[in-house]
Each structure stands twice: as structure tokens, then as C-alpha cells.
Design an enzyme around this catalytic site. Structure first.
Site, mmCIF file in Angstrom:
data_model
loop_
_atom_site.group_PDB
_atom_site.id
_atom_site.type_symbol
_atom_site.label_atom_id
_atom_site.label_comp_id
_atom_site.label_asym_id
_atom_site.label_seq_id
_atom_site.Cartn_x
_atom_site.Cartn_y
_atom_site.Cartn_z
ATOM 1 N N ASP A 12 -4.412 -0.316 11.824
ATOM 2 C CA ASP A 12 -5.206 -1.467 11.370
ATOM 3 C C ASP A 12 -4.484 -2.701 11.870
ATOM 4 O O ASP A 12 -3.448 -3.092 11.331
ATOM 5 C CB ASP A 12 -5.325 -1.494 9.848
ATOM 6 C CG ASP A 12 -6.064 -2.743 9.342
ATOM 7 O OD1 ASP A 12 -6.573 -3.516 10.179
ATOM 8 O OD2 ASP A 12 -6.116 -2.944 8.117
ATOM 9 N N LYS A 59 -15.608 -1.422 1.895
ATOM 10 C CA LYS A 59 -14.830 -1.899 0.754
ATOM 11 C C LYS A 59 -15.817 -2.413 -0.293
ATOM 12 O O LYS A 59 -16.524 -3.394 -0.048
ATOM 13 C CB LYS A 59 -13.872 -3.014 1.174
ATOM 14 C CG LYS A 59 -12.725 -2.542 2.062
ATOM 15 C CD LYS A 59 -11.874 -3.715 2.524
ATOM 16 C CE LYS A 59 -10.635 -3.243 3.277
ATOM 17 N NZ LYS A 59 -9.867 -4.388 3.838
ATOM 18 N N GLU A 108 0.807 -1.216 0.000
ATOM 19 C CA GLU A 108 0.000 0.000 0.000
ATOM 20 C C GLU A 108 0.840 1.267 0.000
ATOM 21 O O GLU A 108 0.335 2.358 0.264
ATOM 22 C CB GLU A 108 -0.976 -0.025 1.174
ATOM 23 C CG GLU A 108 -1.946 -1.201 1.056
ATOM 24 C CD GLU A 108 -2.988 -1.252 2.149
ATOM 25 O OE1 GLU A 108 -2.912 -0.429 3.087
ATOM 26 O OE2 GLU A 108 -3.884 -2.106 2.068
ATOM 27 N N ARG A 128 -8.236 -1.509 -1.411
ATOM 28 C CA ARG A 128 -7.717 -2.827 -1.059
ATOM 29 C C ARG A 128 -6.216 -2.819 -1.325
ATOM 30 O O ARG A 128 -5.687 -1.948 -2.003
ATOM 31 C CB ARG A 128 -8.377 -3.946 -1.876
ATOM 32 C CG ARG A 128 -9.868 -4.113 -1.732
ATOM 33 C CD ARG A 128 -10.351 -4.278 -0.309
ATOM 34 N NE ARG A 128 -9.877 -5.449 0.391
ATOM 35 C CZ ARG A 128 -10.596 -6.543 0.669
ATOM 36 N NH1 ARG A 128 -11.835 -6.632 0.238
ATOM 37 N NH2 ARG A 128 -10.094 -7.535 1.382
ATOM 38 N N SER A 129 -5.529 -3.824 -0.806
ATOM 39 C CA SER A 129 -4.074 -3.859 -1.001
ATOM 40 C C SER A 129 -3.702 -4.106 -2.455
ATOM 41 O O SER A 129 -2.651 -3.673 -2.930
ATOM 42 C CB SER A 129 -3.436 -4.908 -0.088
ATOM 43 O OG SER A 129 -4.053 -6.166 -0.262
#
Length: 427
Positions: A242, A337, A205, A366-367
Site C-alpha cells: 500500500d 472501507k 496496524e 482502518r488504522s
């Protein structure tokens, strides 16, 4: 009527070099909408299913040709001729066509690509920016960004168990200034790491992924970077985590391998509370395993008045699960998401349910991402107030920030940046 006359699905690559789905929707007027879907690394067990080919000799089984075929055949047949401006009806058509609870037949990746592309085509047809198409005249609030500047866990190859360490700029008058603050802290952190001889390679990320000795050391270093950049931690810039706790929960314990700890739910609550007392942490995402609702209740009772507690794997953008969480007093925020649920209509319903209950809604990437910046428009269009879309590097992350800059410019004097008031669940 904005009739759909052609639909084209294709396989493209995401930011990790894995296949994902892209869709073009063409309207009778010649207007086109194009959308690409993201993919996650740490995923909740109750997420809608993204359809992969499973063919070992091709992209290690991660191909999406089956999902693409669904778009180009039965989905195309089902929605051809429908009015693109009727988003709810179109999404309902997709849901009925799939016929499963978790979208496992057609694939959430196929359905979402179509849902998004239709919305983008309809916005273009209406002559409206996408955020305005989503939100009407009330869309004027830019989101506060949670910027992931250190990656750990499943997003990096290092010793950190917590998956994301984020900075949250809150004192700035505009999104543009908040983004500048984040970038300056990011570069200050890079200089600190470089001076220590630590790695400045980045994770999925875009955040740095060095080997810190502990979560405490990582957070302390981020505070130094905030100060070095000329900002005040706790005033100008807050912190967010997170944990992605489902990733290190084994045999009933939270196993922080990087620190040699095995903790019960109560002990891990104490651990997080200690971090929140020591550092200006405003938000903790997935602080407990998705199925550890007793642990979530402990955490919420302990920290829920002073820290935003975000359910990601816990709620998976699903209104049925969110409703249960609200009724039981679990968490006080939901991560949104779009590919966890698979259609825009269901996504917007989750945001609305959260707001009605006094929960915040954090729009998230999202990653595994693409250049598609739809989530930026969703964040403004739905007045979500917060967005989580990675670090200040990698164009797949920056594309969302740049779109928010364009939206703020387009809004002009009516644009607002909420700062600390975005965390209305902590009042």
C-alpha cells in the site's frame, strides 16, 4: 416485524486512544446489536465526513460527542419503530435525514454505527450468524488475507515512505492454514530484525516499524523471513504494497524522502514496475495520488494485467467515483472501507459494482480500529475473496482473524479458501 425500540450512542476509544462512536440498537424482542466504527490516519479527500467535536481542550479536538448526540436524538427519533430487517430502507432514511452529499451534518461515524448495529440486531433476531444474514446460503468463501507485517508512512515513525508491506498466503487449503503461515512469517521476521539489532516495535496496524534504508531492503528482508519460516516466496506467499501515494505527492512529484527521490508519474510507474519485476508482488494499493488520474492510467496500462491495482483514496468506496474509474480503465480493484461511505447498503453496492466490472473488492480495516469484527462477516457474506486487516499482533487486528476462524469452523466442509484465484482480475 423486528421493531427498533431503543437506540443508544456512546463515545468509546479506538486502538490509537482516540474517541470513536459505538451504538446499541434494541429490538422489541429484547435482541440487541452493538457496533463500533473505525477511523483512518491517511484519508482520501472525498471520504464521507466523520464528525469530530473540534473542542481543543478535550481529546485534542477529536471527541465525538456531537455524533453521539445525533444518534441519541434525531437519528433515534427517525428510525424508532422501523423494522430492523429492512436494511436498505433504514439506510435510505439515514441518508435523507442527513441531507448532504458527504454526510457532514450527522457524521458518517454516527450513521455507520447505527447502520451496523441495526444489521447485527436483525441477524441476532433471525437466529443467523452475521455473515449468513449478509450473504444467505451462498456465503461460503473465506477471504485471502493481506497481512501488513511492516508499517511505514503515516502508520509509523520511520524512514519508509510506502505505508504498508504485506504478505499474502495463497497456497494453503484453508484460511486456518493461511493464518498460521502468516503468523509464522511474522515471527520469523521479528527474529531477523532482532538479530540485526533493529526495532521490533509495531505501528498502528501491528506490523513492525524498523528503519530500513530503502523499500528494496525491506522487501528483501521479508523474502528472507518467508524462507526462514519454511515457505516459498512467489509460490506459497506473495507480496502486496500500500503506497498511500497521496501522502508523499507534493508539487506534482512523488517525493520518496526516505530514498531521496522526486519522481514524475511516469517515473514512479517505472519505479513500481521495477519492484514488481524484482519481487513477487501481486497487489499495489494507491500507487498514485487520488487526483492523478493520468498517472493511474499509466500505471494501469503498464501493470494492470499482472498486478492487482487497488483504489483506496482513489475510489473511497463510492460508486459514483468507481463507475468513472471503470469507464476510464483506471485500476482493477477497489478497497472497501465501511466508514469511507457511511452505510452498509452503500458499501454493498460498491462491492457489487466492482464485481460486475471484473474488479476485485478488498474488504479493509482502518488504522484506528476497535474490537468490532463486522468486516470479517462482510468479507465472507459478500464473497469478497480478500481482506486487509493488519498484522499478526494487536487484538484490534487479531479480532477479525479470530472471527474468520470461527466462521470457517461454522461453515465446516462447505468452506472454501480461494488462494490465487481470489485475484481473478489478473487472469
Amino acid at each position: 416485524m423486528s421493531a427498533i425500540v431503543d437506540i443508544i450512542g456512546r463515545e468509546i476509544l479506538d486502538s490509537r486512544g482516540n474517541p470513536t462512536v459505538e451504538c446499541d440498537v434494541l429490538l422489541e424482542s429484547g435482541t440487541m446489536g452493538r457496533a463500533a466504527v473505525p477511523s483512518g490516519a491517511s484519508t482520501g479527500s472525498r471520504e464521507a465526513i466523520e464528525l469530530r467535536d473540534g473542542e481543543a481542550g478535550r481529546y485534542n479536538g477529536k471527541g465525538v460527542l456531537k455524533a453521539v448526540e445525533h444518534i441519541n436524538t434525531e437519528i433515534s427519533e427517525a428510525i424508532m419503530g422501523l423494522d430492523a430487517s429492512e436494511q436498505a430502507f433504514l439506510d435510505k432514511t439515514l441518508l435523507e435525514l442527513d441531507g448532504t452529499d458527504n454526510k457532514s451534518r450527522l457524521g458518517a461515524n454516527a450513521m455507520l454505527a447505527v447502520s451496523m448495529a441495526v444489521a447485527k440486531a436483525a441477524a441476532e433476531e433471525a437466529g443467523l450468524p452475521l455473515y449468513r444474514y449478509f450473504g444467505g446460503s451462498g456465503a461460503m468463501q473465506l477471504p485471502v488475507p493481506m497481512m501488513n507485517i511492516v508499517n511505514g508512512g503515516a502508520h509509523a515513525n520511520n524512514s519508509l515512505d510506502i505505508q504498508e508491506f504485506m504478505i499474502v498466503p495463497v497456497s494453503q487449503p484453508t484460511f486456518r492454514e493461511a493464518l498460521r503461515c502468516g503468523a509464522e512469517v511474522f515471527h520469523a521476521l521479528k527474529k531477523i530484525l532482532s538479530d540485526r539489532g533493529m526495532s521490533t516495535a509495531v505501528g498502528d496496524e501491528g506490523g513492525f516499524a524498523p528503519n530500513f534504508g530503502s523499500n528494496d531492503e525491506c522487501l528483501s528482508t521479508i523474502l528472507q523471513a518467508i524462507e526462514k519460516a519454511g515457505y516459498r516466496a512467489g509460490e506459497d506467499v506473495l507480496l502486496a504494497l500500500d503506497c498511500a501515494a497521496s501522502e508523499f505527492y507534493h508539487d506534482g512529484k512523488y517525493q520518496l524522502a526516505g530514498e531521496g527521490l522526486q519522481l514524475s508519474s511516469a517515473e514512479f510507474t517505472d519505479y513500481l514496475a521495477t519492484l514488481a519485476d524484482k519481487f513477487p508482488i501481486v497487489s499495489i494499493e494507491d500507487g498514485m495520488h487520488e487526483s492523478d488520474w493520468e498517472g493511474w492510467k499509466l500505471l494501469t496500462d503498464r501493470l494492470g494485467k499482472k498486478v492487482q491495482l487497488v483504489g483506496d483514496d482513489l475510489f473511497v468506496t463510492n460508486t459514483r467515483i468507481l463507475k468513472e474509474g471503470i469507464e476510464k480503465g483506471i485500476a482493477n480493484s477497489i478497497l472497501i472501507k465501511i466508514n469511507q461511505i457511511g452505510t452498509l447498503t452503500e458499501t454493498f453496492a460498491a462491492i457489487e459494482m466492482a464485481k460486475r466490472a471484473g474488479y476485485t473488492a478488498v474488504i479493509s480495516h482502518r488504522s484506528g480500529e476497535t474490537e468490532d469484527s463486522t468486516i470479517a462477516d462482510i468479507a465472507v457474506g459478500l464473497n469478497a475473496g480478500q481482506i486487509k486487516t493488519g498484522s499478526l499482533s494487536r487484538s484490534d487486528r487479531i479480532s477479525k482473524y479470530n472471527q474468520l476462524l470461527r466462521i470457517e469452523e461454522d461453515l465446516g466442509d462447505i468452506a472454501s479458501y480461494p488462494g490465487k484465484s481470489a485475484f481473478y482480475n489478473l487472469r
